[in-house]
Design a protein around this motif. Structure first.
Motif, PDB file in Angstrom:
ATOM      1  N   TYR A  82       0.837  -1.183   0.000  1.00  0.00           N
ATOM      2  CA  TYR A  82       0.000   0.000   0.000  1.00  0.00           C
ATOM      3  C   TYR A  82       0.878   1.241   0.000  1.00  0.00           C
ATOM      4  O   TYR A  82       1.628   1.499   0.940  1.00  0.00           O
ATOM      5  CB  TYR A  82      -0.924   0.013   1.225  1.00  0.00           C
ATOM      6  CG  TYR A  82      -1.934  -1.107   1.192  1.00  0.00           C
ATOM      7  CD1 TYR A  82      -3.082  -1.001   0.430  1.00  0.00           C
ATOM      8  CD2 TYR A  82      -1.732  -2.286   1.914  1.00  0.00           C
ATOM      9  CE1 TYR A  82      -4.015  -2.029   0.383  1.00  0.00           C
ATOM     10  CE2 TYR A  82      -2.664  -3.312   1.876  1.00  0.00           C
ATOM     11  CZ  TYR A  82      -3.799  -3.179   1.110  1.00  0.00           C
ATOM     12  OH  TYR A  82      -4.711  -4.197   1.070  1.00  0.00           O
TER      13      TYR A  82
ATOM     14  N   ASN B  71     -15.288  -7.292   8.362  1.00  0.00           N
ATOM     15  CA  ASN B  71     -14.091  -6.517   8.031  1.00  0.00           C
ATOM     16  C   ASN B  71     -12.918  -7.051   8.837  1.00  0.00           C
ATOM     17  O   ASN B  71     -13.052  -7.319  10.028  1.00  0.00           O
ATOM     18  CB  ASN B  71     -14.308  -5.037   8.337  1.00  0.00           C
ATOM     19  CG  ASN B  71     -15.299  -4.395   7.378  1.00  0.00           C
ATOM     20  OD1 ASN B  71     -15.411  -4.817   6.223  1.00  0.00           O
ATOM     21  ND2 ASN B  71     -16.012  -3.389   7.839  1.00  0.00           N
TER      22      ASN B  71
ATOM     23  N   TRP C 167     -13.379  -7.205   0.784  1.00  0.00           N
ATOM     24  CA  TRP C 167     -12.207  -6.806   0.002  1.00  0.00           C
ATOM     25  C   TRP C 167     -11.336  -8.004  -0.337  1.00  0.00           C
ATOM     26  O   TRP C 167     -10.682  -8.037  -1.384  1.00  0.00           O
ATOM     27  CB  TRP C 167     -11.407  -5.718   0.722  1.00  0.00           C
ATOM     28  CG  TRP C 167     -10.464  -6.203   1.794  1.00  0.00           C
ATOM     29  CD1 TRP C 167     -10.723  -6.318   3.115  1.00  0.00           C
ATOM     30  CD2 TRP C 167      -9.105  -6.623   1.614  1.00  0.00           C
ATOM     31  NE1 TRP C 167      -9.626  -6.794   3.784  1.00  0.00           N
ATOM     32  CE2 TRP C 167      -8.607  -6.982   2.889  1.00  0.00           C
ATOM     33  CE3 TRP C 167      -8.254  -6.734   0.520  1.00  0.00           C
ATOM     34  CZ2 TRP C 167      -7.318  -7.445   3.089  1.00  0.00           C
ATOM     35  CZ3 TRP C 167      -6.955  -7.195   0.713  1.00  0.00           C
ATOM     36  CH2 TRP C 167      -6.498  -7.536   1.989  1.00  0.00           C
ATOM     37  N   GLN C 168     -11.333  -9.039   0.513  1.00  0.00           N
ATOM     38  CA  GLN C 168     -10.529 -10.226   0.215  1.00  0.00           C
ATOM     39  C   GLN C 168     -11.030 -10.937  -1.040  1.00  0.00           C
ATOM     40  O   GLN C 168     -10.228 -11.412  -1.839  1.00  0.00           O
ATOM     41  CB  GLN C 168     -10.560 -11.214   1.391  1.00  0.00           C
ATOM     42  CG  GLN C 168      -9.711 -10.806   2.574  1.00  0.00           C
ATOM     43  CD  GLN C 168     -10.494 -10.015   3.584  1.00  0.00           C
ATOM     44  OE1 GLN C 168     -11.553  -9.466   3.284  1.00  0.00           O
ATOM     45  NE2 GLN C 168      -9.985  -9.949   4.798  1.00  0.00           N
TER      46      GLN C 168
ATOM     47  N   ARG D  33     -10.936  -7.928  -4.401  1.00  0.00           N
ATOM     48  CA  ARG D  33      -9.721  -7.303  -4.938  1.00  0.00           C
ATOM     49  C   ARG D  33      -8.431  -7.871  -4.378  1.00  0.00           C
ATOM     50  O   ARG D  33      -7.355  -7.356  -4.651  1.00  0.00           O
ATOM     51  CB  ARG D  33      -9.738  -5.788  -4.639  1.00  0.00           C
ATOM     52  CG  ARG D  33     -10.909  -5.053  -5.213  1.00  0.00           C
ATOM     53  CD  ARG D  33     -10.899  -5.066  -6.730  1.00  0.00           C
ATOM     54  NE  ARG D  33      -9.717  -4.437  -7.272  1.00  0.00           N
ATOM     55  CZ  ARG D  33      -9.600  -3.114  -7.496  1.00  0.00           C
ATOM     56  NH1 ARG D  33     -10.592  -2.311  -7.183  1.00  0.00           N
ATOM     57  NH2 ARG D  33      -8.495  -2.623  -8.013  1.00  0.00           N
ATOM     58  N   ARG D  34      -8.484  -8.929  -3.576  1.00  0.00           N
ATOM     59  CA  ARG D  34      -7.293  -9.421  -2.892  1.00  0.00           C
ATOM     60  C   ARG D  34      -6.201  -9.825  -3.866  1.00  0.00           C
ATOM     61  O   ARG D  34      -6.454 -10.496  -4.859  1.00  0.00           O
ATOM     62  CB  ARG D  34      -7.637 -10.609  -2.018  1.00  0.00           C
ATOM     63  CG  ARG D  34      -6.464 -11.060  -1.154  1.00  0.00           C
ATOM     64  CD  ARG D  34      -6.849 -12.238  -0.289  1.00  0.00           C
ATOM     65  NE  ARG D  34      -5.776 -12.582   0.618  1.00  0.00           N
ATOM     66  CZ  ARG D  34      -5.829 -13.579   1.471  1.00  0.00           C
ATOM     67  NH1 ARG D  34      -6.898 -14.324   1.530  1.00  0.00           N
ATOM     68  NH2 ARG D  34      -4.818 -13.837   2.263  1.00  0.00           N
TER      69      ARG D  34
ATOM     70  N   MET E   5      -4.651  -2.094  -6.021  1.00  0.00           N
ATOM     71  CA  MET E   5      -5.646  -1.699  -5.026  1.00  0.00           C
ATOM     72  C   MET E   5      -5.068  -0.623  -4.101  1.00  0.00           C
ATOM     73  O   MET E   5      -3.984  -0.776  -3.540  1.00  0.00           O
ATOM     74  CB  MET E   5      -6.065  -2.907  -4.200  1.00  0.00           C
ATOM     75  CG  MET E   5      -7.181  -2.591  -3.216  1.00  0.00           C
ATOM     76  SD  MET E   5      -7.583  -4.019  -2.200  1.00  0.00           S
ATOM     77  CE  MET E   5      -9.218  -3.584  -1.658  1.00  0.00           C
TER      78      MET E   5
ATOM     79  N   GLU F 157      -5.336   2.172  -0.756  1.00  0.00           N
ATOM     80  CA  GLU F 157      -5.876   2.190   0.603  1.00  0.00           C
ATOM     81  C   GLU F 157      -7.327   2.658   0.588  1.00  0.00           C
ATOM     82  O   GLU F 157      -8.177   2.112   1.291  1.00  0.00           O
ATOM     83  CB  GLU F 157      -5.047   3.127   1.485  1.00  0.00           C
ATOM     84  CG  GLU F 157      -3.698   2.579   1.891  1.00  0.00           C
ATOM     85  CD  GLU F 157      -3.023   3.478   2.906  1.00  0.00           C
ATOM     86  OE1 GLU F 157      -3.598   4.536   3.240  1.00  0.00           O
ATOM     87  OE2 GLU F 157      -1.937   3.122   3.364  1.00  0.00           O
TER      88      GLU F 157
ATOM     89  N   ARG G  54      -9.781  -0.031  -0.406  1.00  0.00           N
ATOM     90  CA  ARG G  54     -10.014  -1.019   0.658  1.00  0.00           C
ATOM     91  C   ARG G  54     -10.914  -0.433   1.737  1.00  0.00           C
ATOM     92  O   ARG G  54     -11.831  -1.104   2.220  1.00  0.00           O
ATOM     93  CB  ARG G  54      -8.684  -1.467   1.251  1.00  0.00           C
ATOM     94  CG  ARG G  54      -8.872  -2.437   2.410  1.00  0.00           C
ATOM     95  CD  ARG G  54      -7.573  -3.001   2.919  1.00  0.00           C
ATOM     96  NE  ARG G  54      -7.777  -3.702   4.173  1.00  0.00           N
ATOM     97  CZ  ARG G  54      -6.805  -4.261   4.887  1.00  0.00           C
ATOM     98  NH1 ARG G  54      -5.564  -4.227   4.445  1.00  0.00           N
ATOM     99  NH2 ARG G  54      -7.066  -4.872   6.025  1.00  0.00           N
TER     100      ARG G  54
ATOM    101  N   ASP H 265     -14.671  -1.751   2.988  1.00  0.00           N
ATOM    102  CA  ASP H 265     -14.990  -2.017   4.398  1.00  0.00           C
ATOM    103  C   ASP H 265     -16.234  -1.238   4.830  1.00  0.00           C
ATOM    104  O   ASP H 265     -17.111  -1.762   5.529  1.00  0.00           O
ATOM    105  CB  ASP H 265     -13.806  -1.640   5.295  1.00  0.00           C
ATOM    106  CG  ASP H 265     -12.666  -2.642   5.207  1.00  0.00           C
ATOM    107  OD1 ASP H 265     -12.889  -3.738   4.651  1.00  0.00           O
ATOM    108  OD2 ASP H 265     -11.564  -2.337   5.680  1.00  0.00           O
TER     109      ASP H 265
END
Length: 360
Positions: free
Chosen positions: A232, A282, A312-313, A316-317, A322, A324, A327, A331
């Motif tokens: 990130y 989350n 998010w997993q 886009r994991r 991706m 911050e 993500r 959440d």
């Protein structure tokens, strides 16, 4: 007179809102901008600050206190004493520190301070944060006794029953897998089989988070030297909120295999059974990440249950592009929209997302 924030959001805060600044290291840098927004009084150390506070009446108390963290921990003792007083505990407290550490973040959370800023300190953000915390305090109920107000998160009973049934069943089914993984970890390297760390979940609840150890024992001390490898990338002039290391050199061979197939996460079934987490939610955050998400924009994610897997997993994991902000938005979306139907969809999608595409 009243002022608006730099974005024109109309935050109503009196131009003469009173704040106290204790310390000298950042004073020259921060004071000019602070004085544009507030009436500021400065004290060189905690001793003079404590003496000043002891002489104030209810009408003359400051709205906020900014405290530079000192090496001997005198500032922590001052805040602990402050929180014991029913009237003084309502003053907004913000810590300012020259360096970050998990221990410092944990102390800040334990003392329930308004926020913790690490140098370099973004002064505009700090001013807006002070205004927000003062405004928030105005809406909070005042107490007449020494009992602290705690934020608790209540979730649907159906979700809890679903979590218990599935997690207990899967745990019993995977006992042979647990045993094999434990044996491989023990053979390869010294240290505990289960890694425990403090995490922040729903309602900012702190709990012991379980994983199979995938790194060398006590390798967390090397984290500060690996910031250049963080997946990130923060915006210019800011520190990253989330930390995820690409090709982390601390990971063992067995640990790399466990991480690739997300097997290191299996002990979190214990967290689900205990009620610390849900199967879907989350992700609970380490203390050093959670302390960056206390703003009014991002605190929403803590109103959802902490989860073993989440939105998010599965969406886009493992994708390096991706950000911050993406993500955080995912959440927050889950916190607003979560339901048993959405949880089932995420659980089904989790199986496809379990094999990671990157070594993070």
């Amino acid at each position: 007179m009243q002022s608006t924030d730099d974005k024109g959001n109309g935050i109503v805060v009196n131009d003469y809102t009173r704040i106290i600044y204790a310390g000298k290291e950042f004073l020259t840098q921060l004071l000019p901008e602070l004085q544009r927004h507030f009436k500021v009084e400065t004290h060189k150390d905690i001793a003079t600050l404590g003496e000043y506070i002891s002489k104030q009446t209810l009408l003359s108390l400051p709205d906020a206190i900014l405290i530079e963290v000192d090496e001997d921990g005198e500032c922590f003792r001052f805040v602990e004493k402050l929180k014991l007083n029913t009237l003084l505990r309502e003053i907004v407290i913000i810590f300012l520190s020259a360096s970050a550490s998990p221990k410092l973040s944990q102390i800040a959370l334990r003392l329930n301070v308004g926020d913790l800023y690490i140098a370099p300190i973004p002064v505009n953000d700090l001013c807006n944060r002070i205004k927000f915390l003062i405004r928030l305090r105005a809406f909070q109920p005042r107490v007449s006794d020494s009992a602290a107000i705690r934020v608790t998160a209540q979730f649907p009973v159906k979700k809890r029953i679903f979590d218990l049934c599935i997690s207990c069943f899967v745990f019993l089914l995977l006992i042979p897998v647990f045993s094999l993984i434990a044996l491989l970890i023990r053979i390869e390297s010294k240290g505990p089989i289960i890694y425990r760390s403090k995490r922040v979940g729903a309602g900012y609840k702190i709990f012991d988070f379980f994983k199979f150890r995938s790194m060398r024992h006590e390798s967390s001390n090397d984290l500060a030297n690996l910031s250049a490898l963080n997946q990130y990338v923060p915006a210019e002039g800011t520190s990253p909120t989330f930390i995820k290391i690409k090709n982390d050199p601390r990971v063992t061979k067995v640990g790399a295999f466990l991480r690739r197939y997300s097997l290191d996460e299996l002990p979190q079934l214990f967290n689900v059974i205990k009620g610390d987490m849900s199967l879907v939610g989350n992700r609970p955050l380490p203390l050093y990440e959670a302390k960056s998400l206390t703003s009014d924009e991002w605190a929403l994610r803590f109103l959802a249950p902490a989860g073993l897997t989440g939105l998010w997993q599965v969406s886009r994991r493992g994708k390096g592009e991706m950000s911050e902000r993406e993500r955080k938005k995912l959440d927050n979306f889950y916190a607003r929209k979560y339901s048993l139907r959405l949880d089932l969809a995420i659980l089904i999608a989790t199986f496809a997302a379990m094999k990671q595409k990157e070594n993070v």
